[in-house]
Design an enzyme around this catalytic site. Structure first.
Site, PDB file in Angstrom:
ATOM      1  N   CYS A 134      -9.668  -8.244   4.902  1.00  0.00           N
ATOM      2  CA  CYS A 134     -10.610  -8.016   3.806  1.00  0.00           C
ATOM      3  C   CYS A 134     -10.849  -9.343   3.097  1.00  0.00           C
ATOM      4  CB  CYS A 134     -10.023  -7.019   2.820  1.00  0.00           C
ATOM      5  SG  CYS A 134      -9.442  -5.514   3.605  1.00  0.00           S
ATOM      6  N   ARG A 137      -3.872 -10.851  -1.482  1.00  0.00           N
ATOM      7  CA  ARG A 137      -2.797 -11.611  -0.804  1.00  0.00           C
ATOM      8  C   ARG A 137      -3.382 -12.516   0.268  1.00  0.00           C
ATOM      9  NH1 ARG A 137       0.578  -6.624  -1.096  1.00  0.00           N
ATOM     10  NH2 ARG A 137       1.265  -6.791  -3.248  1.00  0.00           N
ATOM     11  N   ASP A 180      -7.856  -8.018  -8.520  1.00  0.00           N
ATOM     12  CA  ASP A 180      -6.917  -9.093  -8.848  1.00  0.00           C
ATOM     13  C   ASP A 180      -7.571 -10.387  -8.393  1.00  0.00           C
ATOM     14  OD1 ASP A 180      -4.862  -7.360  -9.773  1.00  0.00           O
ATOM     15  OD2 ASP A 180      -4.286  -6.954  -7.707  1.00  0.00           O
ATOM     16  N   CYS A 212      -9.116  -9.841  -0.384  1.00  0.00           N
ATOM     17  CA  CYS A 212      -7.682  -9.523  -0.462  1.00  0.00           C
ATOM     18  C   CYS A 212      -6.955 -10.350  -1.522  1.00  0.00           C
ATOM     19  CB  CYS A 212      -7.019  -9.747   0.891  1.00  0.00           C
ATOM     20  SG  CYS A 212      -5.255  -9.365   0.869  1.00  0.00           S
ATOM     21  N   CYS A 229      -3.314  -7.388   9.534  1.00  0.00           N
ATOM     22  CA  CYS A 229      -4.135  -6.238   9.166  1.00  0.00           C
ATOM     23  C   CYS A 229      -5.144  -5.989  10.284  1.00  0.00           C
ATOM     24  CB  CYS A 229      -4.876  -6.510   7.868  1.00  0.00           C
ATOM     25  SG  CYS A 229      -3.760  -6.935   6.523  1.00  0.00           S
ATOM     26  N   ASP A 248      -3.923  -5.091 -13.103  1.00  0.00           N
ATOM     27  CA  ASP A 248      -2.627  -5.731 -12.899  1.00  0.00           C
ATOM     28  C   ASP A 248      -2.623  -6.980 -13.771  1.00  0.00           C
ATOM     29  OD1 ASP A 248      -0.109  -6.074 -11.790  1.00  0.00           O
ATOM     30  OD2 ASP A 248      -0.816  -5.691  -9.745  1.00  0.00           O
ATOM     31  N   LYS A 254       1.081  -3.295 -13.811  1.00  0.00           N
ATOM     32  CA  LYS A 254      -0.190  -2.581 -13.940  1.00  0.00           C
ATOM     33  C   LYS A 254      -0.228  -1.757 -15.221  1.00  0.00           C
ATOM     34  CE  LYS A 254      -0.676  -1.933  -8.951  1.00  0.00           C
ATOM     35  NZ  LYS A 254       0.697  -2.348  -8.569  1.00  0.00           N
ATOM     36  N   ARG A 264       9.266  -5.908  -9.418  1.00  0.00           N
ATOM     37  CA  ARG A 264       8.636  -6.073 -10.727  1.00  0.00           C
ATOM     38  C   ARG A 264       9.014  -4.954 -11.676  1.00  0.00           C
ATOM     39  NH1 ARG A 264       2.638  -7.069  -9.849  1.00  0.00           N
ATOM     40  NH2 ARG A 264       3.368  -9.186  -9.522  1.00  0.00           N
ATOM     41  N   TYR A 265       9.195  -3.765 -11.133  1.00  0.00           N
ATOM     42  CA  TYR A 265       9.565  -2.603 -11.945  1.00  0.00           C
ATOM     43  C   TYR A 265      10.993  -2.206 -11.577  1.00  0.00           C
ATOM     44  CZ  TYR A 265       4.435  -2.290 -11.964  1.00  0.00           C
ATOM     45  OH  TYR A 265       3.106  -2.553 -12.074  1.00  0.00           O
ATOM     46  N   ARG A 269      11.320   0.601  -8.463  1.00  0.00           N
ATOM     47  CA  ARG A 269      10.672   0.506  -7.152  1.00  0.00           C
ATOM     48  C   ARG A 269      10.381  -0.943  -6.778  1.00  0.00           C
ATOM     49  NH1 ARG A 269       7.452   1.665 -11.259  1.00  0.00           N
ATOM     50  NH2 ARG A 269       5.196   1.416 -11.270  1.00  0.00           N
TER      51      ARG A 269
END
Ligand SMILES: *Cc1c(COP(=O)(O)O)cnc(C)c1O
Ligand code: SF4
Length: 352
Positions: free
Chosen positions: A117, A122, A279, A120, A113, A315, A322, A100-101, A104
């Site tokens: 969570c 994702r 998000d 989450c 995981c 975001d 972000k 996206r950037y 990076r």
């Protein structure tokens, strides 16, 4: 209820293997509706390892809310139909790598995981076998070919759930690329399964400096003796530690809780890096807070040691990336005079 069960397991593999993943196991320890849990985990898997479970007082406590499935996860399907509003998939030139950037990339190397969570962002991916050796290899090839990338954010899922050898191979491959200067690992493991931070793991990670680790803590109750040891070991190995906290309704959307969390993080040598506006994706709408609440919390953090003050980030939907959100300290300005309000509400004129 027995809250120290996890002590009987000797290592992190055992802890992980003895996670609660089935409704009947959860119902043995918490008063939950088995059939509802069954329905939710058809979409979004549950995993609560015995260590993290030991921190739960009841399903609705700030730790419980993060780990125990809530029927609202499947009830919001009609309200919000997008599983990926941040357009992560569109911005993935190869599967599981988001570019996206310019400088990076976010490289997902594990879909697992230590605890799933419930909020989450994702949710569409975690717990499913979407990441393979083949996608990891393709990711490394992409990074190799794109010389504008200088930093790799190794993420998931949780990268530290991979075996040491596999992590070592990934780091080695990335380190061998000339234009890669910084390796950054994003993990919740030092918080949700601190036993994973073994001496072997730390000794391996420190060979690849500069290595940064950003951990994800959301509540002061998550900072325990075990967590202090895991973060201490990483910090002693020269790994700068940051924290990314997600602002969550009913968990930490309160200035006192947030202030306590930030101060406790510094005590275990973790620097607050970001507080994220949630998000919102399909399945986590019930955790949403308002931006106004977030700004109010930020305002309450200013005036304390600058070490305690992270940036508050949102975001942008649609893949915009972000951007920081700031409470207003500039009241008014003309060509040569600026009027500021200080953290304790006094007015100051600044003339140039
Ligand atoms: C958040 C994020 C990063 C890292 O951003 P920083 O502001 O450097 O922490 C990189 N790529 C993607 C796609 C991200 O969402
Ligand atoms: S640890 Fe991170 S990736 Fe895994 S479920 Fe939690 S928020 Fe999602």
């Amino acid at each position: 209820m027995e809250h120290t069960n996890y002590i009987k397991y000797s290592d992190w593999h055992d802890l992980l293997q003895n996670s609660i993943t089935k409704p009947e196991e959860l119902a043995k320890s918490l008063p939950v509706d088995k059939s509802k849990i069954e329905r939710i985990i058809k979409y979004y898997p549950m995993r609560i390892n015995p260590y993290y479970f030991s921190l739960i007082k009841h399903s609705n406590c700030p730790v419980g809310k993060q780990a125990v499935p809530d029927i609202l996860e499947i009830e919001d399907i009609n309200i919000l139909s997008d599983p990926d509003p941040l357009c992560e998939e569109i911005q993935s030139p190869v599967p599981n790598l988001i570019h996206r950037y310019p400088d990076r990339v976010l490289f997902m190397v594990s879909a697992e995981c230590a605890m799933y969570c419930r909020f989450c962002m994702r949710k569409r991916k975690v717990g499913y076998n979407s990441i393979t050796d083949k996608t990891i290899k393709a990711g490394i090839e992409y990074i190799k070919k794109n010389k504008s990338i200088r930093e790799v954010v190794i993420s998931g899922g949780d990268p530290l759930l991979l075996e040491d050898e596999k992590i070592n191979n990934i780091l080695q491959d990335l380190k061998a690329i000339d234009h890669i200067e910084i390796l950054r690992i994003h993990s919740r493991v030092p918080c949700t399964l601190p036993q994973r931070i073994t001496k072997d793991l730390v000794d391996m990670l420190r060979q690849y400096h500069p290595v940064f680790i950003n951990i994800h803590f959301n509540h002061p109750d998550e900072i325990t003796k075990e967590v202090a040891l895991s973060c201490g070991a990483l910090a002693d190995a020269g790994i700068p530690l940051g924290c990314q906290t997600v602002l969550l309704n009913g968990v930490n959307n309160n200035p006192i809780i947030m202030k306590t969390l930030m101060k406790k993080l510094l005590m275990i040598r973790v620097k607050p890096y970001y507080i994220h506006q949630l998000d919102v994706v399909r399945g986590n709408l019930h955790f949403k807070t308002t931006i106004k609440e977030g700004l109010h919390i930020m305002q309450s953090l200013y005036g304390f040691s600058g070490l305690c003050v992270p940036q508050y980030m949102i975001d942008l939907p649609g893949g915009g990336g972000k951007v920081p959100l700031l409470p207003q300290y500039l009241k008014s300005f003309s060509d040569d005079t600026f009027t500021f309000v200080s953290y304790d509400d006094k007015l100051f004129k600044y003339q140039i």
